[in-house]
Structure formats: structure tokens, C-alpha cells
Scaffold this motif. Structure first.
Motif: not given
Ligand SMILES: Nc1ncnc2c1ncn2[C@@H]1O[C@H](COP(=O)(O)OP(=O)(O)O)[C@@H](O)[C@H]1O
Ligand SMILES: [Mg+2]
Ligand SMILES: [Zn+2]
Length: 284
Positions: A113, A117, A258
């Protein structure tokens, strides 16, 4: 005409003064490295462009000026020394760092992630979406990972990044209540509202004082309504944060939660280090 000329010389004088003040405030080393530090190559870093217009010399505000003002007000908010060079590749997901398979799975999701990102930062900024890493366990790598994201946004996207624990930011705001504070409460809050990337570490861990909710709401609500992003870490879920409902609601809208591993990589690393030393002592 005389008035205009006068105004211009005042601006030039002010720009010169700002430069001098900067010089006084900063240690020589960082001043040297900041020299000519205009991201647009338009001014020599003092925030004013001196240009010729209709045969006259005029000073106009450079595009970098507002960014500079924000940065100066949030001077305390920098990535921790320990993580100043951290990159996402340094965030390991192997069994030396996490013994449990479940932790490694969580760590992998975090890492993927984070990398994605950074790659999609411009799109994320347009969508005003940040990230919210949480796990109850200390030492699991949350601060390291959000610092690495910050570093990569600076290097790959030339982003303006400020990093602070939520507690430090709130304390800094409180310190502006004092009459001899160099900047006003409004100025500091305004800077925190506007900075392109705000990284808030350890959300919910500071003691909640009566003004906490007002200031946090003020900052986060503004950020949610502008193309800037906020990246958080916390030891609890968004819905468990000890802030007002309005704040939790804003954070839910502005960041993707997350789950970070529930295992301390720090402890695992320290154990292995001890084992190695122990072996050395016995065999050496
Ligand atoms: N996935 C990881 N890869 C490499 N080092 C890690 C990792 N997770 C934690 N560490 C190490 O453990 C220490 C504690 O991590 P930290 O990010 O401060 O944890 P948290 O913020 O979750 O309490 C850091 O100094 C870092 O060096
Ligand atoms: Mg931490
Ligand atoms: Zn400039």
C-alpha cells in the motif's frame, strides 16, 4: 507613481530583511544548503522575484513564498533523525522481523500500500486521500513506514512534507497561546491546514485537553476540503480514537485504514542481536 515606487522599494527592503532574518535564525550550514532553494527556480530562495517591468525593477511574490511561510511555521515538524534516510524498501517483511505468518501478511499489505500510494500520489492528492496505519503493538514499524513514505514523496514528487506526532503538534499550538510566542495560534494552525503532506504519528496517544478537539477538527476539516493529504499512524482503530465524533468522521473520509502487524519487529531484531552477541561471546 511615487507611491507605487515607494511600495516597491518597501517590498524589496522587506525581502532583504526576511533574508537577513533567515540568516540570523538558521545555523550557517543549513542556510548554505538552502541557498537558491527555489523549487521553481524563479527567486534565489527569498520568496521574491525581482523582475524588469516597463523598464522598472519590481519585486513580485514568487510561487514558492506561501510554501516557505508554511514550512517556517512548522519548522519543528521534521522526520525523526532515525528515519531520515528510511525508504520503503528498508521496511522488511521477512521472518527475522516478524515471526508470525499473520504479521508478515499484514506487513506485506502495508508495504504494498505504501509503495502504491507513493506511485499514485498525484491521483491520491486530487482525491484528498491519505493512509491510516494502526496496530496496538509498539515496535511493529508504523513510524518507520510513514517516515519512509514521507521521504519518498519528497524525493520522487518534490512534495512538501511535515512530520509530527499528534501530541507535539497540539503542544506546539498550545505554546502559541503565550504572549511572547513568535507566531500566532492562527498562523500555526493555518500552516498545518495547508501543508501539502502532513504526517501525524501516534494519533490518540496524547492526553486529551479541552482544546484538542477544536484544533484537530479545524486542521483536519480544512484538509479534507482541499487537495492536500494526511498520513496517520495510531495504536487504535479510527473509531476508537479518543477524539470527538466529528473528528473520527473526518479521518474516516480522508484516510484509508490499514492494519499494521501486531508484533514488535524491534523486539525480534533485538533478540537476534542478543543471540548473535551471545554466540560471539561463547565462541570467541
Ligand atoms: N518492517 C520493518 N523492517 C525493518 N525495521 C523495522 C520494521 N519494523 C520495525 N522496525 C524497526 O523497529 C523499530 C521500531 O519501529 P517503529 O516504526 O518505531 O514502530 P512503531 O511506530 O509501530 O511503534 C524501528 O527503529 C525500526 O528500525
Ligand atoms: Mg511509532
Ligand atoms: Zn521562489
Amino acid at each position: 507613481m511615487v507611491e507605487v515606487q515607494e511600495a516597491i522599494s518597501k517590498v524589496i527592503e522587506k525581502a532583504q530583511k526576511m533574508k537577513e532574518q533567515d540568516f540570523k535564525k538558521k545555523p550557517s550550514k543549513s542556510w548554505d544548503s538552502k541557498k537558491n532553494d527555489c523549487p521553481y527556480d524563479q527567486c534565489n530562495g527569498n520568496g521574491f522575484q525581482i523582475i524588469e517591468q516597463d523598464g522598472r525593477t519590481v519585486a513580485i511574490e514568487c510561487d514558492c513564498r506561501e510554501e516557505q511561510i508554511i514550512s517556517r511555521k512548522l519548522e519543528f515538524a521534521t522526520i525523526l533523525e532515525e528515519f531520515q534516510d528510511a525508504e520503503i524498501v528498508d521496511f522488511k517483511v521477512d521472518n527475522e522481523h516478524y515471526k508470525k505468518a499473520e504479521s508478515r501478511k499484514f506487513a506485506e499489505v502495508c508495504k504494498r500500500a505504501a509503495a502504491k500510494y507513493v506511485r499514485k500520489f498525484q491521483e491520491m492528492k486530487k482525491k484528498r486521500k491519505g493512509l491510516y496505519f494502526y496496530s496496538e503493538t509498539a515496535g511493529s514499524g508504523k513510524t518507520m513506514l510513514i517516515s519512509a513514505i514521507g521521504n519518498e514523496l519528497i524525493h520522487q514528487h518534490k512534495a512538501k512534507v511535515k512530520f509530527a506526532t499528534a501530541g507535539d503538534l497540539l503542544n506546539a499550538i498550545r505554546s502559541t497561546y503565550s504572549r511572547d510566542s513568535e507566531i500566532s495560534t492562527h498562523e500555526l494552525i493555518d500552516a498545518a491546514r495547508k501543508v501539502e503532506v502532513l504526517i501525524l504519528d501516534d494519533m490518540g496517544q496524547q492526553s486529551i485537553k479541552s482544546d484538542t478537539n477544536d484544533h484537530l477538527f479545524d486542521i483536519l476539516n480544512h484538509r479534507l476540503n482541499h487537495p492536500v493529504v494526511t498520513i496517520f499512524s495510531s495504536n487504535c482503530k479510527i473509531e476508537e480514537l479518543p477524539y470527538s465524533f466529528r473528528i473520527r468522521d473526518r479521518i474516516k473520509k480522508m484516510a484509508i485504514p490499514i492494519h499494521a502487524p501486531e508484533e514488535s519487529a524491534r523486539e525480534n531484531l533485538a533478540e537476534q542481536e542478543n543471540d548473535r552477541l551471545y554466540e560471539k561471546l561463547l565462541t570467541g
